[in-house]
Motif scaffolding. Sequence first.
Motif, PDB file in Angstrom:
ATOM      1  N   VAL A   1      17.701   1.527   8.882  1.00  0.00           N
ATOM      2  CA  VAL A   1      19.202   1.592   8.407  1.00  0.00           C
ATOM      3  C   VAL A   1      19.558   1.019   7.356  1.00  0.00           C
ATOM      4  N   GLU A   2      20.590   1.541   6.761  1.00  0.00           N
ATOM      5  CA  GLU A   2      21.168   1.005   5.313  1.00  0.00           C
ATOM      6  C   GLU A   2      21.455  -0.468   6.004  1.00  0.00           C
ATOM      7  N   GLY A   3      21.372  -1.258   4.980  1.00  0.00           N
ATOM      8  CA  GLY A   3      22.125  -2.698   5.235  1.00  0.00           C
ATOM      9  C   GLY A   3      21.133  -3.619   6.059  1.00  0.00           C
ATOM     10  N   SER A   4      19.839  -3.356   6.227  1.00  0.00           N
ATOM     11  CA  SER A   4      18.831  -4.127   6.896  1.00  0.00           C
ATOM     12  C   SER A   4      17.778  -4.558   6.195  1.00  0.00           C
ATOM     13  N   SER A   5      18.052  -4.573   4.785  1.00  0.00           N
ATOM     14  CA  SER A   5      16.792  -5.128   3.848  1.00  0.00           C
ATOM     15  C   SER A   5      16.897  -6.613   3.912  1.00  0.00           C
ATOM     16  N   SER A   6      15.855  -7.154   3.116  1.00  0.00           N
ATOM     17  CA  SER A   6      15.584  -8.595   3.061  1.00  0.00           C
ATOM     18  C   SER A   6      16.724  -9.292   2.056  1.00  0.00           C
TER      19      SER A   6
ATOM     20  N   LYS B   1      20.128  -5.385  14.658  1.00  0.00           N
ATOM     21  CA  LYS B   1      19.290  -4.945  15.815  1.00  0.00           C
ATOM     22  C   LYS B   1      18.138  -4.143  15.295  1.00  0.00           C
ATOM     23  N   ALA B   2      18.277  -3.316  14.119  1.00  0.00           N
ATOM     24  CA  ALA B   2      17.243  -2.595  13.542  1.00  0.00           C
ATOM     25  C   ALA B   2      16.074  -3.661  13.194  1.00  0.00           C
ATOM     26  N   HIS B   3      16.227  -4.591  12.744  1.00  0.00           N
ATOM     27  CA  HIS B   3      15.554  -5.618  11.916  1.00  0.00           C
ATOM     28  C   HIS B   3      14.765  -6.210  13.190  1.00  0.00           C
ATOM     29  N   GLU B   4      15.469  -6.463  14.200  1.00  0.00           N
ATOM     30  CA  GLU B   4      14.730  -7.488  15.349  1.00  0.00           C
ATOM     31  C   GLU B   4      13.829  -6.214  16.081  1.00  0.00           C
ATOM     32  N   LEU B   5      14.220  -5.079  16.183  1.00  0.00           N
ATOM     33  CA  LEU B   5      13.155  -4.125  16.887  1.00  0.00           C
ATOM     34  C   LEU B   5      12.079  -3.802  15.902  1.00  0.00           C
ATOM     35  N   ARG B   6      12.157  -3.766  14.731  1.00  0.00           N
ATOM     36  CA  ARG B   6      11.205  -3.491  13.819  1.00  0.00           C
ATOM     37  C   ARG B   6      10.140  -4.548  13.745  1.00  0.00           C
ATOM     38  N   GLU B   7      10.573  -5.889  14.110  1.00  0.00           N
ATOM     39  CA  GLU B   7       9.737  -6.993  14.135  1.00  0.00           C
ATOM     40  C   GLU B   7       8.908  -7.110  15.485  1.00  0.00           C
ATOM     41  N   SER B   8       9.679  -6.420  16.527  1.00  0.00           N
ATOM     42  CA  SER B   8       9.053  -6.734  17.909  1.00  0.00           C
ATOM     43  C   SER B   8       7.867  -5.323  17.581  1.00  0.00           C
ATOM     44  N   HIS B   9       8.273  -4.347  17.221  1.00  0.00           N
ATOM     45  CA  HIS B   9       7.155  -3.302  16.994  1.00  0.00           C
ATOM     46  C   HIS B   9       5.962  -3.663  16.253  1.00  0.00           C
ATOM     47  N   MET B  10       6.285  -4.560  15.207  1.00  0.00           N
ATOM     48  CA  MET B  10       5.052  -4.817  14.410  1.00  0.00           C
ATOM     49  C   MET B  10       4.349  -6.074  15.233  1.00  0.00           C
ATOM     50  N   LYS B  11       4.867  -6.897  15.960  1.00  0.00           N
ATOM     51  CA  LYS B  11       4.248  -7.882  16.708  1.00  0.00           C
ATOM     52  C   LYS B  11       3.197  -7.209  17.808  1.00  0.00           C
ATOM     53  N   LEU B  12       3.969  -5.841  18.281  1.00  0.00           N
ATOM     54  CA  LEU B  12       3.150  -5.099  19.309  1.00  0.00           C
ATOM     55  C   LEU B  12       1.820  -4.856  18.722  1.00  0.00           C
TER      56      LEU B  12
ATOM     57  N   GLY C   1       6.801   6.126  12.644  1.00  0.00           N
ATOM     58  CA  GLY C   1       7.234   6.967  11.924  1.00  0.00           C
ATOM     59  C   GLY C   1       8.265   8.075  12.630  1.00  0.00           C
ATOM     60  N   ALA C   2       8.075   7.983  13.984  1.00  0.00           N
ATOM     61  CA  ALA C   2       9.333   8.793  14.740  1.00  0.00           C
ATOM     62  C   ALA C   2      10.563   8.010  14.627  1.00  0.00           C
ATOM     63  N   ALA C   3      10.659   6.624  14.774  1.00  0.00           N
ATOM     64  CA  ALA C   3      11.613   5.808  14.690  1.00  0.00           C
ATOM     65  C   ALA C   3      12.467   5.463  13.418  1.00  0.00           C
ATOM     66  N   GLY C   4      12.059   6.296  12.380  1.00  0.00           N
ATOM     67  CA  GLY C   4      12.338   6.015  11.056  1.00  0.00           C
ATOM     68  C   GLY C   4      13.860   5.913  10.728  1.00  0.00           C
ATOM     69  N   ASP C   5      14.488   6.862  11.355  1.00  0.00           N
ATOM     70  CA  ASP C   5      15.892   7.057  11.181  1.00  0.00           C
ATOM     71  C   ASP C   5      16.804   5.871  11.566  1.00  0.00           C
ATOM     72  N   VAL C   6      16.259   5.334  12.974  1.00  0.00           N
ATOM     73  CA  VAL C   6      16.919   4.346  13.412  1.00  0.00           C
ATOM     74  C   VAL C   6      16.364   2.989  13.122  1.00  0.00           C
TER      75      VAL C   6
ATOM     76  N   GLN D   1      23.884   6.721  17.033  1.00  0.00           N
ATOM     77  CA  GLN D   1      22.726   6.251  17.822  1.00  0.00           C
ATOM     78  C   GLN D   1      21.746   5.226  16.855  1.00  0.00           C
ATOM     79  N   ALA D   2      22.279   5.371  15.488  1.00  0.00           N
ATOM     80  CA  ALA D   2      21.317   4.496  14.615  1.00  0.00           C
ATOM     81  C   ALA D   2      21.974   2.850  14.992  1.00  0.00           C
ATOM     82  N   PHE D   3      20.783   2.177  14.777  1.00  0.00           N
ATOM     83  CA  PHE D   3      20.879   0.544  15.432  1.00  0.00           C
ATOM     84  C   PHE D   3      21.809  -0.098  14.157  1.00  0.00           C
ATOM     85  N   GLU D   4      22.494  -1.147  14.792  1.00  0.00           N
ATOM     86  CA  GLU D   4      23.053  -2.098  13.938  1.00  0.00           C
ATOM     87  C   GLU D   4      22.129  -2.768  12.975  1.00  0.00           C
ATOM     88  N   PRO D   5      22.256  -2.978  11.765  1.00  0.00           N
ATOM     89  CA  PRO D   5      21.438  -3.394  11.035  1.00  0.00           C
ATOM     90  C   PRO D   5      20.518  -4.691  11.431  1.00  0.00           C
TER      91      PRO D   5
END
Lengths: 159, 296
Positions: free
Chosen positions: A87-92, A30-41, A79-84, A24-28
């Motif tokens: 994910v490793e491999g999604s840093s700057s 995808k994780a990056h894109e969703l994090r950014e959407s979350h921040m924009k919200l 916080g709840a979505a931390g694990d997804v 279930q963990a996102f591809e790196p």
Amino acid sequence: MSRPIRLALAAAGLTALAGLASAQAFEPQKAHELRESHMKLMGAHLGVLGAMAKGETDYDAATAGAAAGALAGLADAVGAAGDVYWVEGSSSEQIADSRALPAIWEKMGEFEEHQASLVEATSVMQDAAGTDLAALQGAMGGLGGACGDCHKAFRKPEE
Amino acid sequence: MIRRALGAAAALALLAAGTGWVLTAPEPLPEEVLAGPPGDAARGARVFAAAGCAACHVAPEADIGDAPVLSGGRAFASPFGTFYAPNISPSTQGVGDWSDAEIVNAVMRGVSPSGAHYYPALPYAAYARAEPQDMRDLVAHLRELPPSEAENRPHDLPFPFSIRRGVGLWKLMNLREEWVVDGDLPEPAERGRYIAEALAHCGECHTPRGPLGGLDQARWLSGAPNPSGEGRIPNITPAGLDWSEEDIAYYLETGFTPDFDTAGGEMALVVEEMARLSSEDRAAVAAYLKSVPPVE
């Protein structure tokens, strides 16, 4: 059911769960894109509160309360979505356009403390936003501090 | 004949060296500037916040808070080597045994109590423009902060930057008491100029530097590479920053940009300090930024 069989079943269940979690963990990317959407919200709801705090729009308790509620929900969800999300491999250093510094993974405990501070600051805002304008204005500084403290330590500066 | 010419050359060289020695000598403030009423610690707390002392002088990763421990130790990378902020808390390792005049001289002239130059990592080129009374108030506040006995870490500088006397030359080229944005400004921009140019030392990060580390005043506040190597410090002249004065003041109070992103990096620390100023002072800084010549 005998004890060995129960244990074996439990172990099988855990293995299956573990398999599920990693599947279930996102591809790196995808994780990056969703994090950014979350921040924009979060930024969108902050924008409603901030416009009132700055006097750009009239204060309205119902609107402010709803925005603060949504913001608090989004803070919990990070916080709840931390694990997804983290994910490793999604840093700057691994994803183009990502500003999530590798320090997040190196100091995950500290990072999670910042998330807890954010949840706390949004809960303070939730109490304040529906009260009156002065209370809302007073809570903005704490929110800015919670966002900024984490960005200071864990977000790559803009190019 | 040749001997006489050699002798003259040697005399000239000696004279040049002597002149250089005199010109690069540390120059403390005159007595009359240092004399004055004793400092007011309550006023000094705001000067201290505006001058951004704590952001650099707290221990690495430490919070500023209401009573920062100025134990020093933060590293500042530069093209000339790495500087380590010293302990400036009121203790024997810090500045507890210094007189008020010695502290003011350090801050406004970059001269130590023993008469040596400080490196301009301490932004005395900005503080040189400060009101001496503000500095005495700042010292009164400093003396009320918690002491730390942390030892100072020597700077890590290669030759020739390891020679402190050379800083005298840097001072000759870069110390100016005049305002960068000169002339009469309407209030509150004039108050904002005082805060931004004399205390908050915005130019130290937001202005590009020449080869010897002096600020390029023709490109004042037009942005610069980040000394930490990550990203760029933004252009905050009107050509680079189109926010309204209200938006700038609000950013300095809360850290929120007009689209509700927040300050990161070193600027988050600056906001923490600016949030301690009065709303009038933040509005003054915003008005000043609108008076700065636009530089693309």
